[in-house]
Scaffold this active site. Structure first.
Site, PDB file in Angstrom:
ATOM      1  N   ARG A 240       0.856  -1.184   0.000  1.00 58.34           N
ATOM      2  CA  ARG A 240       0.000   0.000   0.000  1.00 58.34           C
ATOM      3  C   ARG A 240       0.888   1.228   0.000  1.00 58.34           C
ATOM      4  O   ARG A 240       1.991   1.199   0.585  1.00 58.34           O
ATOM      5  CB  ARG A 240      -0.843   0.067   1.278  1.00 58.34           C
ATOM      6  CG  ARG A 240      -2.169  -0.641   1.223  1.00 58.34           C
ATOM      7  CD  ARG A 240      -3.179   0.062   0.314  1.00 58.34           C
ATOM      8  NE  ARG A 240      -4.438  -0.645   0.237  1.00 58.34           N
ATOM      9  CZ  ARG A 240      -4.710  -1.664  -0.572  1.00 58.34           C
ATOM     10  NH1 ARG A 240      -3.806  -2.118  -1.403  1.00 58.34           N
ATOM     11  NH2 ARG A 240      -5.907  -2.231  -0.577  1.00 58.34           N
ATOM     12  N   GLU A 269      -1.877   8.070  -3.934  1.00 58.33           N
ATOM     13  CA  GLU A 269      -2.177   7.701  -5.317  1.00 58.33           C
ATOM     14  C   GLU A 269      -3.620   8.077  -5.673  1.00 58.33           C
ATOM     15  O   GLU A 269      -4.463   8.125  -4.779  1.00 58.33           O
ATOM     16  CB  GLU A 269      -1.928   6.199  -5.540  1.00 58.33           C
ATOM     17  CG  GLU A 269      -2.829   5.277  -4.734  1.00 58.33           C
ATOM     18  CD  GLU A 269      -2.445   3.801  -4.882  1.00 58.33           C
ATOM     19  OE1 GLU A 269      -1.268   3.445  -4.697  1.00 58.33           O
ATOM     20  OE2 GLU A 269      -3.371   3.026  -5.187  1.00 58.33           O
ATOM     21  N   HIS A 287      -0.902   0.497  -9.551  1.00 60.70           N
ATOM     22  CA  HIS A 287      -1.688  -0.346  -8.645  1.00 60.70           C
ATOM     23  C   HIS A 287      -2.432  -1.450  -9.415  1.00 60.70           C
ATOM     24  O   HIS A 287      -3.667  -1.512  -9.394  1.00 60.70           O
ATOM     25  CB  HIS A 287      -2.665   0.513  -7.837  1.00 60.70           C
ATOM     26  CG  HIS A 287      -3.099  -0.139  -6.556  1.00 60.70           C
ATOM     27  ND1 HIS A 287      -3.393   0.567  -5.418  1.00 60.70           N
ATOM     28  CD2 HIS A 287      -3.293  -1.444  -6.229  1.00 60.70           C
ATOM     29  CE1 HIS A 287      -3.757  -0.270  -4.448  1.00 60.70           C
ATOM     30  NE2 HIS A 287      -3.693  -1.502  -4.930  1.00 60.70           N
TER      31      HIS A 287
HETATM   32  C1  GLV Z   1      -5.373  -4.368  -3.815  1.00 62.72           C
HETATM   33  O1  GLV Z   1      -4.547  -3.558  -3.568  1.00 62.72           O
HETATM   34  C2  GLV Z   1      -6.124  -5.076  -2.833  1.00 62.72           C
HETATM   35  O2  GLV Z   1      -6.008  -4.754  -1.637  1.00 62.72           O
HETATM   36  O3  GLV Z   1      -6.888  -5.962  -3.196  1.00 62.72           O
END
Ligand code: GLV
Length: 330
Positions: A240, A269, A287
């Site tokens: 994250r 982000e 991401h």
């Molecule tokens: C993606 O980042 C998730 O947490 O599924």
């Protein structure tokens, strides 16, 4: 009987909306607008469930303003967009979407690690810019994956998937650090040894971050931790934004205090720290670690399953909290 009303907060697969429509009166967001908190609260009025995709923040204010809400179903394994404690307090079920994305995300961790260590995007930019005029002995020389030491911070399901790929596929020595140590059996399956965070940072050739975000894990990697790493090491963050201090990382990359980084997630982000955009030794992706169509479909189906279960009086499949019945009067 009237169907319960739910909100799908971002655009999702048409098949999933159609499935939800069999059970619910669905308000969706086909234009995929990013709603403000006030807009989200307005849209949530009268809704008993919400389908979120990981970015929509459901906190105590939202819950207080939307007393009819019974379930918040996240189409993501990470749930730092949810105030789970506030949900429990109000008797609101919280669910996430674990497991179905584990292998896909572990694959991507490796993709990013390989691209970073072997300087794939940096060399592609060089080629595309028409700067490749001759072969040379040290052109884009990177670091090896096979036989190197992989340090994994965060050894949940995804961390374990990465450990197995590293140990069994690439002959890496795998070390890890986690809040709690794995069982001997899991350590053997992953061929991974438990070490302190400091030892991991000092020893690993490649550091992979897979820790969930929380106030405690904020800036797990900052200037002090980067200073412990080998100058030849790479750092990969598929966890994250906020786990890494992006400014400190940009400085370390610029000054070559570590060799390279691969980042799929960023502080704030989709904004990316401008200093990260100007250093060459970083691979940046938006991401996408869980982004294969079958996996995203499985995640969406799981979020839908949770909504359907809870709003038809059944137990959620992947609960994040335990709620008896609605604890707070509507
Ligand atoms: C993606 O980042 C998730 O947490 O599924």
């Amino acid at each position: 009987m009237n169907k319960p009303k739910i909100l799908v907060a971002r655009a999702i697969f048409a098949e999933i909306t159609a499935r939800l429509e069999q059970y619910f009166e669905v308000e969706s967001n086909p234009l995929d607008e990013i709603w403000t908190k006030a807009q989200l609260i307005e849209k949530l009025q009268g809704k008993r469930g919400v389908f979120t995709t990981g970015g929509e923040r459901i906190d105590a204010d939202v819950l207080a303003a939307c007393p009819q809400l019974e379930i918040c179903a996240n189409m993501a394994v990470g749930y730092n967009n949810f105030d789970v404690q506030a949900m429990t307090f109000r008797g609101v079920q919280a669910t996430n979407a674990p497991d179905v994305l584990t292998e896909t995300t572990a694959d991507f961790g490796f993709a990013l690690l390989m691209a970073t260590a072997r300087r794939v995007t940096e060399s592609e930019h060089f080629l595309r810019a028409g700067r490749w005029t001759k072969w040379s002995y040290d052109m884009f020389a990177g670091s090896d994956i096979h036989g190197s030491t992989l340090g994994i911070l965060g050894m949940g399901r995804i961390g374990q998937g990465i450990a197995k790929r590293g140990a069994h596929g690439f002959g890496m020595t795998v070390i890890y650090h986690n809040r709690s140590r794995l069982s001997t059996e899991l350590e053997a399956q992953c061929k991974a040894s438990y070490v302190s965070k400091e030892k991991l940072l000092k020893t690993a050739d490649h550091v992979m971050l897979v820790v969930p975000y929380s106030a405690e894990s904020h800036h797990t990697i900052g200037a002090a931790e980067l200073a412990l790493m080998k100058p030849t090491a790479t750092l990969v963050n598929i966890a994250r934004g906020g786990i890494v201090d992006d400014l400190a990382l940009a400085v370390a990359l610029k000054e070559k205090r570590i060799a390279a980084a691969g980042l799929d997630v960023f502080e704030g982000e989709p904004r990316v720290h401008p200093d990260l955009l100007t250093v060459p030794n970083v691979v940046l992706t938006p991401h996408i670690a869980s982004a294969t169509l079958p996996t995203r479909m499985a995640m969406a189906n799981l979020a839908a399953d949770n909504l359907i279960a809870v709003l038809t009086g059944k137990a959620p499949l992947t609960p994040l909290n335990t709620v008896s019945k609605r604890a707070v009067a509507q």
